[in-house]
Design a protein around this motif. Structure first.
Motif, PDB file in Angstrom:
ATOM      1  N   TYR A  24     -14.935   9.299  -4.112  1.00 12.49           N
ATOM      2  CA  TYR A  24     -14.139   8.574  -3.132  1.00 12.49           C
ATOM      3  C   TYR A  24     -12.648   8.880  -3.256  1.00 12.49           C
ATOM      4  CZ  TYR A  24     -18.481   5.957  -2.934  1.00 12.49           C
ATOM      5  OH  TYR A  24     -19.809   5.617  -2.830  1.00 12.49           O
ATOM      6  N   VAL A  25     -12.001   9.118  -2.117  1.00 11.85           N
ATOM      7  CA  VAL A  25     -10.546   9.249  -2.073  1.00 11.85           C
ATOM      8  C   VAL A  25      -9.951   7.843  -2.071  1.00 11.85           C
ATOM      9  CG1 VAL A  25      -8.559  10.058  -0.759  1.00 11.85           C
ATOM     10  CG2 VAL A  25     -10.667  11.416  -0.816  1.00 11.85           C
ATOM     11  N   CYS A  26      -9.099   7.565  -3.042  1.00 11.54           N
ATOM     12  CA  CYS A  26      -8.551   6.222  -3.198  1.00 11.54           C
ATOM     13  C   CYS A  26      -7.027   6.235  -3.075  1.00 11.54           C
ATOM     14  CB  CYS A  26      -8.944   5.641  -4.552  1.00 11.54           C
ATOM     15  SG  CYS A  26     -10.712   5.401  -4.758  1.00 11.54           S
ATOM     16  N   TYR A  27      -6.483   5.100  -2.631  1.00 10.81           N
ATOM     17  CA  TYR A  27      -5.037   4.950  -2.479  1.00 10.81           C
ATOM     18  C   TYR A  27      -4.549   3.791  -3.349  1.00 10.81           C
ATOM     19  CZ  TYR A  27      -5.316   8.198   1.363  1.00 10.81           C
ATOM     20  OH  TYR A  27      -5.540   9.339   2.117  1.00 10.81           O
TER      21      TYR A  27
ATOM     22  N   ARG B 287       1.393 -11.464 -13.903  1.00 14.69           N
ATOM     23  CA  ARG B 287       1.157 -10.051 -14.219  1.00 14.69           C
ATOM     24  C   ARG B 287       1.425  -9.171 -13.007  1.00 14.69           C
ATOM     25  NH1 ARG B 287      -0.806  -9.977 -19.125  1.00 14.69           N
ATOM     26  NH2 ARG B 287      -2.084 -11.694 -19.870  1.00 14.69           N
ATOM     27  N   ASN B 288       1.832  -7.939 -13.300  1.00 17.36           N
ATOM     28  CA  ASN B 288       2.012  -6.920 -12.260  1.00 17.36           C
ATOM     29  C   ASN B 288       0.811  -5.976 -12.308  1.00 17.36           C
ATOM     30  OD1 ASN B 288       4.632  -7.981 -11.782  1.00 17.36           O
ATOM     31  ND2 ASN B 288       5.448  -6.706 -13.423  1.00 17.36           N
ATOM     32  N   TYR B 289       0.230  -5.706 -11.144  1.00 16.15           N
ATOM     33  CA  TYR B 289      -0.976  -4.885 -11.089  1.00 16.15           C
ATOM     34  C   TYR B 289      -0.812  -3.703 -10.146  1.00 16.15           C
ATOM     35  CZ  TYR B 289      -3.542  -8.841 -13.172  1.00 16.15           C
ATOM     36  OH  TYR B 289      -3.981  -9.850 -13.996  1.00 16.15           O
ATOM     37  N   GLU B 290      -1.508  -2.620 -10.485  1.00 12.54           N
ATOM     38  CA  GLU B 290      -1.761  -1.556  -9.517  1.00 12.54           C
ATOM     39  C   GLU B 290      -3.265  -1.439  -9.381  1.00 12.54           C
ATOM     40  OE1 GLU B 290      -2.237   2.787 -11.556  1.00 12.54           O
ATOM     41  OE2 GLU B 290      -0.174   2.158 -11.191  1.00 12.54           O
ATOM     42  N   VAL B 291      -3.719  -1.252  -8.132  1.00 11.05           N
ATOM     43  CA  VAL B 291      -5.144  -1.089  -7.883  1.00 11.05           C
ATOM     44  C   VAL B 291      -5.343   0.167  -7.043  1.00 11.05           C
ATOM     45  CG1 VAL B 291      -5.440  -3.600  -7.907  1.00 11.05           C
ATOM     46  CG2 VAL B 291      -5.269  -2.403  -5.717  1.00 11.05           C
ATOM     47  N   TRP B 292      -6.563   0.685  -7.090  1.00 10.87           N
ATOM     48  CA  TRP B 292      -6.926   1.852  -6.287  1.00 10.87           C
ATOM     49  C   TRP B 292      -8.126   1.478  -5.432  1.00 10.87           C
ATOM     50  CZ3 TRP B 292      -4.070   6.362  -6.496  1.00 10.87           C
ATOM     51  CH2 TRP B 292      -3.098   6.413  -7.508  1.00 10.87           C
ATOM     52  N   PHE B 293      -7.963   1.624  -4.111  1.00  9.19           N
ATOM     53  CA  PHE B 293      -9.013   1.245  -3.180  1.00  9.19           C
ATOM     54  C   PHE B 293      -9.343   2.419  -2.265  1.00  9.19           C
ATOM     55  CE2 PHE B 293      -5.249   0.746  -0.654  1.00  9.19           C
ATOM     56  CZ  PHE B 293      -5.640   0.975   0.659  1.00  9.19           C
ATOM     57  N   THR B 294     -10.496   2.361  -1.620  1.00  8.31           N
ATOM     58  CA  THR B 294     -10.916   3.451  -0.744  1.00  8.31           C
ATOM     59  C   THR B 294     -11.204   2.953   0.667  1.00  8.31           C
ATOM     60  OG1 THR B 294     -12.549   5.205  -0.393  1.00  8.31           O
ATOM     61  CG2 THR B 294     -13.324   3.226  -1.532  1.00  8.31           C
TER      62      THR B 294
ATOM     63  N   ILE C  38       0.848  -1.193   0.000  1.00 12.09           N
ATOM     64  CA  ILE C  38       0.000   0.000   0.000  1.00 12.09           C
ATOM     65  C   ILE C  38       0.883   1.243   0.000  1.00 12.09           C
ATOM     66  CG2 ILE C  38      -1.759   1.300   1.260  1.00 12.09           C
ATOM     67  CD1 ILE C  38      -2.737  -1.348   2.431  1.00 12.09           C
ATOM     68  N   THR C  39       0.616   2.163  -0.908  1.00 10.22           N
ATOM     69  CA  THR C  39       1.409   3.389  -1.016  1.00 10.22           C
ATOM     70  C   THR C  39       0.624   4.578  -0.452  1.00 10.22           C
ATOM     71  OG1 THR C  39       0.598   4.160  -3.174  1.00 10.22           O
ATOM     72  CG2 THR C  39       2.282   2.426  -3.187  1.00 10.22           C
ATOM     73  N   GLU C  40       1.286   5.730  -0.397  1.00 12.68           N
ATOM     74  CA  GLU C  40       0.623   6.956   0.061  1.00 12.68           C
ATOM     75  C   GLU C  40       0.034   7.744  -1.104  1.00 12.68           C
ATOM     76  OE1 GLU C  40       3.326   9.206   2.406  1.00 12.68           O
ATOM     77  OE2 GLU C  40       3.485   7.687   3.992  1.00 12.68           O
ATOM     78  N   GLU C  41       0.258   7.265  -2.332  1.00 13.58           N
ATOM     79  CA  GLU C  41      -0.269   7.955  -3.502  1.00 13.58           C
ATOM     80  C   GLU C  41      -1.791   7.859  -3.531  1.00 13.58           C
ATOM     81  OE1 GLU C  41       0.272   7.888  -8.379  1.00 13.58           O
ATOM     82  OE2 GLU C  41       1.608   6.713  -7.091  1.00 13.58           O
ATOM     83  N   SER C  42      -2.440   8.972  -3.769  1.00 14.53           N
ATOM     84  CA  SER C  42      -3.904   8.987  -3.735  1.00 14.53           C
ATOM     85  C   SER C  42      -4.486   9.763  -4.918  1.00 14.53           C
ATOM     86  CB  SER C  42      -4.394   9.603  -2.418  1.00 14.53           C
ATOM     87  OG  SER C  42      -4.047  10.973  -2.353  1.00 14.53           O
ATOM     88  N   LYS C  43      -5.755   9.506  -5.184  1.00 18.84           N
ATOM     89  CA  LYS C  43      -6.513  10.258  -6.182  1.00 18.84           C
ATOM     90  C   LYS C  43      -7.991  10.043  -5.908  1.00 18.84           C
ATOM     91  CE  LYS C  43      -6.852   6.748  -9.866  1.00 18.84           C
ATOM     92  NZ  LYS C  43      -6.591   6.450 -11.288  1.00 18.84           N
ATOM     93  N   LYS C  44      -8.834  10.871  -6.500  1.00 22.85           N
ATOM     94  CA  LYS C  44     -10.266  10.713  -6.329  1.00 22.85           C
ATOM     95  C   LYS C  44     -10.841   9.943  -7.515  1.00 22.85           C
ATOM     96  CE  LYS C  44     -13.097  13.200  -4.129  1.00 22.85           C
ATOM     97  NZ  LYS C  44     -14.105  14.216  -3.694  1.00 22.85           N
ATOM     98  N   ILE C  45     -11.669   8.971  -7.196  1.00 25.41           N
ATOM     99  CA  ILE C  45     -12.436   8.243  -8.196  1.00 25.41           C
ATOM    100  C   ILE C  45     -13.898   8.461  -7.839  1.00 25.41           C
ATOM    101  CG2 ILE C  45     -12.979   6.003  -9.208  1.00 25.41           C
ATOM    102  CD1 ILE C  45     -10.182   5.077  -8.496  1.00 25.41           C
TER     103      ILE C  45
END
Length: 283
Positions: free
Chosen positions: A140-143, A153-160, A130-137
């Motif tokens: 919702y504020v997601c990390y 496979r290598n994945y990045e996901v954004w969760f809230t 889990i990183t500190e990088e965030s954005k809004k989807i």
């Protein structure tokens, strides 16, 4: 009296089968491009969850409002234009039922678009970072969280954290909040969030997938690849007898791979049948 009892049982059974449960429904677009064309297939998918389980469904006719996807697309490297990209949607859809407490995932898969099987997995290891990088989807504020080499496979996901349920689309789960977005680093798998709402579904709709044939993940991936090799060998035979024009083998590109196939991925971007056969000769 016996007739009255029969109709009472029939009525009771019907009412029970129609019993509904309150669920939260999340709508996603599950864009999968396993053929390396300029476009993939943008499945309309749904995730349903309550406080202990979730069910993700895609490739379902009534979600799409049609029984097939058909479009002319190009090759990503610009070598070929006007390829016919066709996908027949399934009546029931591919399903992934997760129990949060037991960590069991039960899936409905369809082999070679011909027959359904049930696949059972437990304690799937994503090794999330889990990183500190965030954005809004949406609202919702997601990390961002990442996982390396999950089945090839290598994945990045954004969760809230705003929705504290440990689930998400497809097989992704295990984070301290709902997963709203998923991307792999080859731009082949892209899952994006559309909306969220409350919904009621029957218990039958939300039930754990079942079929006559049950596999663990290793068995399922092995059988899937075996059917692929049978298809390629049949194509070779038809070419040799003049029933088909000679053409290059279709590469085997799947969402996930077994350990043996992952070793081949370290050397080759895609798995082709002759690469696999040569590796077997060396073993």
């Amino acid at each position: 009296m016996k007739g009255l009892t029969f109709y009472f049982i029939l009525f009771y059974s019907f009412c029970f089968s129609q019993e509904t449960i309150n669920l939260t429904e999340v709508s996603y677009t599950f864009d999968v491009n396993l053929s390396n064309y300029t476009e993939g297939i943008p499945y309309k998918s749904r995730l349903y969850y309550n406080d202990s389980t979730s069910l993700f469904i895609y490739n379902r006719i009534n979600f799409e409002g049609t029984d097939k996807f058909f479009k002319k697309v190009g090759d990503r490297k610009g070598r070929v234009n006007g390829i016919h990209l066709l996908r027949n949607y399934d009546e029931e859809g591919y399903k992934f039922h997760l129990n949060f407490n037991t960590k069991e995932l039960t899936s409905r898969e369809v082999l070679m678009e011909k027959y359904e099987v049930t696949v059972k997995e437990k304690n799937i290891e994503f090794n999330w970072v889990i990183t500190e990088e965030s954005k809004k989807i949406g609202e919702y504020v997601c990390y961002k969280a990442t996982t390396q080499n999950f089945r090839g496979r290598n994945y990045e996901v954004w969760f809230t954290y705003d929705i504290p349920v440990p689930t998400g689309p497809w097989k992704f789960h295990g984070l301290p909040g709902l997963i709203l977005e998923v991307h792999d680093d080859k731009n082949i798998i892209n899952i994006t969030f559309n909306n969220i709402k409350q919904n009621n579904k029957t218990k039958a709709y939300y039930a754990i997938p079942t079929s006559k044939e049950v596999y663990n993940l290793k068995e399922y991936l092995k059988e899937r690849f075996r059917l692929y090799l049978a298809y390629v060998n049949n194509k070779k035979a038809m070419t040799a007898t003049g029933q088909m024009r000679n053409s290059d083998p279709i590469a085997y590109v799947n969402i996930e791979y077994n350990e043996e196939q992952i070793k081949l991925l370290d050397k080759y971007q895609q798995i082709e049948y002759h690469i696999y056969e040569e590796s077997l000769k060396k073993d």
